[in-house]
Design an enzyme around this catalytic site. Structure first.
Site, PDB file in Angstrom:
ATOM      1  N   SER A 134      65.407  38.886  41.254  1.00  0.00           N
ATOM      2  CA  SER A 134      64.612  37.908  42.248  1.00  0.00           C
ATOM      3  C   SER A 134      63.372  38.067  42.283  1.00  0.00           C
ATOM      4  O   SER A 134      62.853  39.269  42.029  1.00  0.00           O
ATOM      5  CB  SER A 134      65.369  38.047  43.449  1.00  0.00           C
ATOM      6  OG  SER A 134      64.573  37.120  44.535  1.00  0.00           O
ATOM      7  N   TYR A 147      67.299  41.795  51.962  1.00  0.00           N
ATOM      8  CA  TYR A 147      67.497  41.048  50.531  1.00  0.00           C
ATOM      9  C   TYR A 147      66.413  41.551  49.481  1.00  0.00           C
ATOM     10  O   TYR A 147      66.963  41.889  48.411  1.00  0.00           O
ATOM     11  CB  TYR A 147      67.362  39.589  50.511  1.00  0.00           C
ATOM     12  CG  TYR A 147      67.432  38.835  49.353  1.00  0.00           C
ATOM     13  CD1 TYR A 147      68.614  38.341  48.929  1.00  0.00           C
ATOM     14  CD2 TYR A 147      66.320  38.426  48.630  1.00  0.00           C
ATOM     15  CE1 TYR A 147      69.014  37.728  47.859  1.00  0.00           C
ATOM     16  CE2 TYR A 147      66.607  37.646  47.394  1.00  0.00           C
ATOM     17  CZ  TYR A 147      68.050  37.259  47.219  1.00  0.00           C
ATOM     18  OH  TYR A 147      68.179  36.674  45.777  1.00  0.00           O
ATOM     19  N   ALA A 149      65.212  44.633  49.715  1.00  0.00           N
ATOM     20  CA  ALA A 149      65.791  45.928  49.230  1.00  0.00           C
ATOM     21  C   ALA A 149      66.801  45.887  48.149  1.00  0.00           C
ATOM     22  O   ALA A 149      66.964  46.767  47.320  1.00  0.00           O
ATOM     23  CB  ALA A 149      66.268  46.712  50.566  1.00  0.00           C
ATOM     24  N   SER A 150      67.702  45.053  48.290  1.00  0.00           N
ATOM     25  CA  SER A 150      68.966  44.911  47.449  1.00  0.00           C
ATOM     26  C   SER A 150      68.502  44.546  46.104  1.00  0.00           C
ATOM     27  O   SER A 150      68.824  45.040  45.172  1.00  0.00           O
ATOM     28  CB  SER A 150      69.786  43.707  47.895  1.00  0.00           C
ATOM     29  OG  SER A 150      69.403  42.582  47.980  1.00  0.00           O
ATOM     30  N   ILE A 180      66.021  29.052  43.785  1.00  0.00           N
ATOM     31  CA  ILE A 180      66.679  28.287  42.864  1.00  0.00           C
ATOM     32  C   ILE A 180      67.493  27.161  43.536  1.00  0.00           C
ATOM     33  O   ILE A 180      67.987  27.436  44.871  1.00  0.00           O
ATOM     34  CB  ILE A 180      67.790  29.050  41.916  1.00  0.00           C
ATOM     35  CG1 ILE A 180      67.180  30.358  41.497  1.00  0.00           C
ATOM     36  CG2 ILE A 180      68.453  28.134  40.847  1.00  0.00           C
ATOM     37  CD1 ILE A 180      68.086  31.472  41.149  1.00  0.00           C
TER      38      ILE A 180
END
Length: 252
Positions: A134, A147, A149-150, A180
Site C-alpha cells: 500500500s 495499517y 505498520a502492517s 482502490i
C-alpha cells in the site's frame, strides 16, 4: 506446454477477484483462497478455477493446508499473490488490541506464513511472489498507524525475501496501490465517515495531486501490474516496490 499455476489469497475481495480474472484471461491456472466460502463459490461459478480452499490464513497451519491443496490440485506452483487485507483506523491511544491483532495478523502475519509455505514449491518452479502492499507502507497516513505498520512490514518483508530467494531463481515484488475502489473502501467510508461516506471519499481524494481530477485506483489496474510482475518476461525485476497511486506518494 506447461500451464503456470498461481495461488491468490483474498481472492473473493475486490482486488482478489480482479486478479483471478486477469490471470485466468492470461492463460494461467488459478487456485483461490479466502475466508469467505460464499465468495469463493461465486468465483468458482464465474471462473474456471483450478481449485479453491476456504480458510483463515492468520493460522500458519492453514497456510500450509492451502498451499498443499493448490499443489495437489495442479501439481505445481509458479506464483503466489498475497492480496488478503483488512483496514481499521483510529488514533493509537484509542485503538483496541483486537483491531491491532486483526490488522497485523491478516496483512502481515498471513503474508509471511503464506510465503513460508509456498517457498519450497516456488523454488522448484523458479517462480514468483507478489505481495499487495500500500501507499501506507511507504508513508505515514493519519489515524492509520496499525495499517501503516502492517503494510510497511509487507514492503520490507518483500525486499528481504527478494534477497533470500534470489539464489534460487525466485523473485519477490510488491505492488503499493493508493485508495482502490473496492468493497473495503466502501467499508472504510461507511464505518469511519461519521455518517457521511461522500465526505470521507472527498477527504481521501483531496490528498492526490490531480487538483480536482483525482480518482480512485481500479482493481483491474492493480491486477494488470501484478500479472506483469509474475511473468517470466519480468525476470529481471525483484525486490521492487511499485507504486500505483496516481502520484500520491511521489513527493515522499
Amino acid at each position: 506446454m506447461t500451464i503456470p499455476v498461481v495461488l491468490i489469497t483474498g481472492a473473493a475481495g475486490g482486488v482478489g477477484r480482479a486478479l483471478v480474472q486477469r490471470f485466468t484471461q492470461g492463460g494461467w491456472r488459478v487456485f483461490a483462497t479466502d475466508l469467505d466460502p460464499q465468495g469463493l463459490a461465486r468465483l468458482e461459478t464465474d471462473f474456471p478455477l483450478a481449485g479453491a480452499h476456504a480458510g483463515d490464513i492468520r493460522r500458519p497451519d492453514t497456510c500450509k493446508e492451502v498451499v498443499a491443496a493448490a499443489v495437489a490440485a495442479s501439481g505445481r506452483l509458479d506464483a503466489l499473490v498475497n492480496a488478503a487485507g483488512v483496514w481499521r483506523e483510529g488514533p493509537v491511544d484509542a485503538f483496541s488490541e483486537e483491531d491491532f491483532d486483526l490488522v497485523l495478523d491478516v496483512n502481515l502475519k498471513a503474508t509471511f506464513f503464506m510465503c513460508s509455505a509456498a517457498i519450497p514449491h516456488l523454488k522448484a518452479a523458479e517462480g514468483a511472489i507478489l505481495n499487495i502492499s500500500s501507499d501506507a507502507g511507504r508513508q505515514g497516513n493519519r489515524n492509520a498507524a496499525a495499517y501503516c505498520a502492517s503494510k510497511g512490514g509487507v514492503t520490507l518483508l518483500t525486499k528481504a525475501l527478494a534477497l533470500d530467494l534470489a539464489p534460487f531463481g525466485v523473485r519477490c515484488n510488491a505492488v503499493s496501490p493508493g485508495d482502490i475502489e473496492t468493497p473495503m473502501l466502501r467499508f472504510q467510508a461507511e464505518r469511519y465517515g461519521n455518517g457521511d461516506p461522500q465526505a470521507y471519499y472527498r477527504e481521501l481524494l483531496d490528498k492526490y495531486p490531480q487538483d480536482g481530477r483525482a480518482r480512485f485506483i481500479q482493481p483491474e489496474e492493480v491486477a494488470e501490474l501484478a500479472f506483469f510482475l509474475c511473468q517470466p518476461g519480468a525476470r529481471s525485476i525483484t525486490g521492487a516496490d511499485m507504486a500505483i497511486d496516481c502520484g500520491l506518494s511521489a513527493g515522499n
